[in-house]
Design a protein around this motif. Sequence first.
Motif, PDB file in Angstrom:
ATOM      1  N   MET A   1       0.844  -1.179   0.000  1.00  0.00           N
ATOM      2  CA  MET A   1       0.000   0.000   0.000  1.00  0.00           C
ATOM      3  C   MET A   1       0.887   1.239   0.000  1.00  0.00           C
ATOM      4  O   MET A   1       1.879   1.300   0.711  1.00  0.00           O
ATOM      5  CB  MET A   1      -0.900  -0.027   1.236  1.00  0.00           C
ATOM      6  N   SER A   2       0.516   2.227  -0.769  1.00  0.00           N
ATOM      7  CA  SER A   2       1.325   3.436  -0.861  1.00  0.00           C
ATOM      8  C   SER A   2       1.159   4.272   0.405  1.00  0.00           C
ATOM      9  O   SER A   2       0.158   4.167   1.110  1.00  0.00           O
ATOM     10  CB  SER A   2       0.901   4.241  -2.090  1.00  0.00           C
ATOM     11  N   PRO A   3       2.145   5.112   0.682  1.00  0.00           N
ATOM     12  CA  PRO A   3       2.042   5.967   1.871  1.00  0.00           C
ATOM     13  C   PRO A   3       0.824   6.886   1.757  1.00  0.00           C
ATOM     14  O   PRO A   3       0.490   7.352   0.669  1.00  0.00           O
ATOM     15  CB  PRO A   3       3.338   6.771   1.850  1.00  0.00           C
ATOM     16  N   LEU A   4       0.183   7.106   2.869  1.00  0.00           N
ATOM     17  CA  LEU A   4      -1.001   7.956   2.880  1.00  0.00           C
ATOM     18  C   LEU A   4      -0.592   9.402   3.079  1.00  0.00           C
ATOM     19  O   LEU A   4       0.375   9.702   3.777  1.00  0.00           O
ATOM     20  CB  LEU A   4      -1.933   7.519   4.006  1.00  0.00           C
ATOM     21  N   ASP A   5      -1.361  10.301   2.479  1.00  0.00           N
ATOM     22  CA  ASP A   5      -1.053  11.712   2.650  1.00  0.00           C
ATOM     23  C   ASP A   5      -1.490  12.180   4.044  1.00  0.00           C
ATOM     24  O   ASP A   5      -2.201  11.477   4.766  1.00  0.00           O
ATOM     25  CB  ASP A   5      -1.669  12.546   1.538  1.00  0.00           C
ATOM     26  N   ARG A   6      -1.058  13.345   4.397  1.00  0.00           N
ATOM     27  CA  ARG A   6      -1.307  13.890   5.735  1.00  0.00           C
ATOM     28  C   ARG A   6      -2.801  14.020   6.046  1.00  0.00           C
ATOM     29  O   ARG A   6      -3.237  13.710   7.154  1.00  0.00           O
ATOM     30  CB  ARG A   6      -0.639  15.257   5.837  1.00  0.00           C
ATOM     31  N   GLN A   7      -3.575  14.485   5.070  1.00  0.00           N
ATOM     32  CA  GLN A   7      -5.015  14.657   5.275  1.00  0.00           C
ATOM     33  C   GLN A   7      -5.695  13.308   5.508  1.00  0.00           C
ATOM     34  O   GLN A   7      -6.547  13.185   6.387  1.00  0.00           O
ATOM     35  CB  GLN A   7      -5.657  15.379   4.077  1.00  0.00           C
ATOM     36  N   THR A   8      -5.312  12.300   4.738  1.00  0.00           N
ATOM     37  CA  THR A   8      -5.901  10.974   4.908  1.00  0.00           C
ATOM     38  C   THR A   8      -5.551  10.416   6.281  1.00  0.00           C
ATOM     39  O   THR A   8      -6.410   9.846   6.963  1.00  0.00           O
ATOM     40  CB  THR A   8      -5.437  10.022   3.791  1.00  0.00           C
ATOM     41  N   GLU A   9      -4.323  10.593   6.705  1.00  0.00           N
ATOM     42  CA  GLU A   9      -3.913  10.130   8.040  1.00  0.00           C
ATOM     43  C   GLU A   9      -4.731  10.840   9.120  1.00  0.00           C
ATOM     44  O   GLU A   9      -5.144  10.215  10.098  1.00  0.00           O
ATOM     45  CB  GLU A   9      -2.422  10.379   8.264  1.00  0.00           C
TER      46      GLU A   9
ATOM     47  N   HIS B   1      -9.859   1.046   4.035  1.00  0.00           N
ATOM     48  CA  HIS B   1      -8.629   1.021   4.832  1.00  0.00           C
ATOM     49  C   HIS B   1      -8.915   0.527   6.253  1.00  0.00           C
ATOM     50  O   HIS B   1      -8.201  -0.336   6.779  1.00  0.00           O
ATOM     51  CB  HIS B   1      -8.001   2.415   4.865  1.00  0.00           C
ATOM     52  N   LEU B   2      -9.953   1.061   6.878  1.00  0.00           N
ATOM     53  CA  LEU B   2     -10.284   0.687   8.248  1.00  0.00           C
ATOM     54  C   LEU B   2     -10.703  -0.779   8.352  1.00  0.00           C
ATOM     55  O   LEU B   2     -10.305  -1.476   9.279  1.00  0.00           O
ATOM     56  CB  LEU B   2     -11.389   1.592   8.796  1.00  0.00           C
ATOM     57  N   ARG B   3     -11.506  -1.232   7.419  1.00  0.00           N
ATOM     58  CA  ARG B   3     -11.948  -2.635   7.464  1.00  0.00           C
ATOM     59  C   ARG B   3     -10.765  -3.585   7.305  1.00  0.00           C
ATOM     60  O   ARG B   3     -10.715  -4.620   7.972  1.00  0.00           O
ATOM     61  CB  ARG B   3     -13.014  -2.899   6.408  1.00  0.00           C
ATOM     62  N   ARG B   4      -9.834  -3.235   6.449  1.00  0.00           N
ATOM     63  CA  ARG B   4      -8.622  -4.055   6.323  1.00  0.00           C
ATOM     64  C   ARG B   4      -7.832  -4.039   7.625  1.00  0.00           C
ATOM     65  O   ARG B   4      -7.345  -5.065   8.091  1.00  0.00           O
ATOM     66  CB  ARG B   4      -7.759  -3.565   5.170  1.00  0.00           C
ATOM     67  N   GLN B   5      -7.707  -2.862   8.209  1.00  0.00           N
ATOM     68  CA  GLN B   5      -6.954  -2.724   9.456  1.00  0.00           C
ATOM     69  C   GLN B   5      -7.585  -3.540  10.582  1.00  0.00           C
ATOM     70  O   GLN B   5      -6.887  -4.164  11.373  1.00  0.00           O
ATOM     71  CB  GLN B   5      -6.899  -1.253   9.866  1.00  0.00           C
ATOM     72  N   TYR B   6      -8.913  -3.531  10.654  1.00  0.00           N
ATOM     73  CA  TYR B   6      -9.614  -4.227  11.723  1.00  0.00           C
ATOM     74  C   TYR B   6      -9.970  -5.668  11.355  1.00  0.00           C
ATOM     75  O   TYR B   6     -10.654  -6.346  12.110  1.00  0.00           O
ATOM     76  CB  TYR B   6     -10.875  -3.462  12.131  1.00  0.00           C
ATOM     77  N   GLY B   7      -9.526  -6.118  10.174  1.00  0.00           N
ATOM     78  CA  GLY B   7      -9.741  -7.504   9.782  1.00  0.00           C
ATOM     79  C   GLY B   7     -11.171  -7.834   9.417  1.00  0.00           C
ATOM     80  O   GLY B   7     -11.609  -8.972   9.559  1.00  0.00           O
ATOM     81  N   GLN B   8     -11.908  -6.846   8.935  1.00  0.00           N
ATOM     82  CA  GLN B   8     -13.287  -7.083   8.502  1.00  0.00           C
ATOM     83  C   GLN B   8     -13.330  -7.220   6.989  1.00  0.00           C
ATOM     84  O   GLN B   8     -12.485  -6.664   6.285  1.00  0.00           O
ATOM     85  CB  GLN B   8     -14.190  -5.943   8.956  1.00  0.00           C
ATOM     86  N   PRO B   9     -14.327  -7.927   6.487  1.00  0.00           N
ATOM     87  CA  PRO B   9     -14.442  -8.084   5.029  1.00  0.00           C
ATOM     88  C   PRO B   9     -14.610  -6.739   4.336  1.00  0.00           C
ATOM     89  O   PRO B   9     -15.283  -5.848   4.821  1.00  0.00           O
ATOM     90  CB  PRO B   9     -15.707  -8.923   4.849  1.00  0.00           C
ATOM     91  N   VAL B  10     -13.981  -6.620   3.193  1.00  0.00           N
ATOM     92  CA  VAL B  10     -14.102  -5.433   2.360  1.00  0.00           C
ATOM     93  C   VAL B  10     -14.894  -5.849   1.140  1.00  0.00           C
ATOM     94  O   VAL B  10     -14.496  -6.715   0.388  1.00  0.00           O
ATOM     95  CB  VAL B  10     -12.719  -4.893   1.924  1.00  0.00           C
ATOM     96  N   GLY B  11     -16.069  -5.257   0.971  1.00  0.00           N
ATOM     97  CA  GLY B  11     -16.915  -5.649  -0.152  1.00  0.00           C
ATOM     98  C   GLY B  11     -18.035  -4.662  -0.367  1.00  0.00           C
ATOM     99  O   GLY B  11     -17.976  -3.530   0.083  1.00  0.00           O
TER     100      GLY B  11
END
Length: 66
Positions: free
Chosen positions: A1-9, A52-62
């Motif tokens: 995954m590419s680095p996130l910009d400041r606003q996204t962070e 991004h959050l669902r991937r981080q928390y291990g939830q399905p992305v769909g």
Amino acid sequence: MSPLDRQTERLLDIARRAVRTEDKLTRKVVAEAIRGQQIPLSNDTLTALMIHLRRQYGQPVGARRD
């Protein structure tokens, strides 16, 4: 995954705090937290944050709607 910009962070930080506080990872919780700070949020940006959050928390992305 590419680095996130400041606003996204920044948006992800707000979203993570809201998810912990509400103990729910939903579009509504994330959107209300961000918009509640008077930060404009498009649906496209919200979708990207949720992926991004669902991937981080291990939830399905769909195509699931919440």
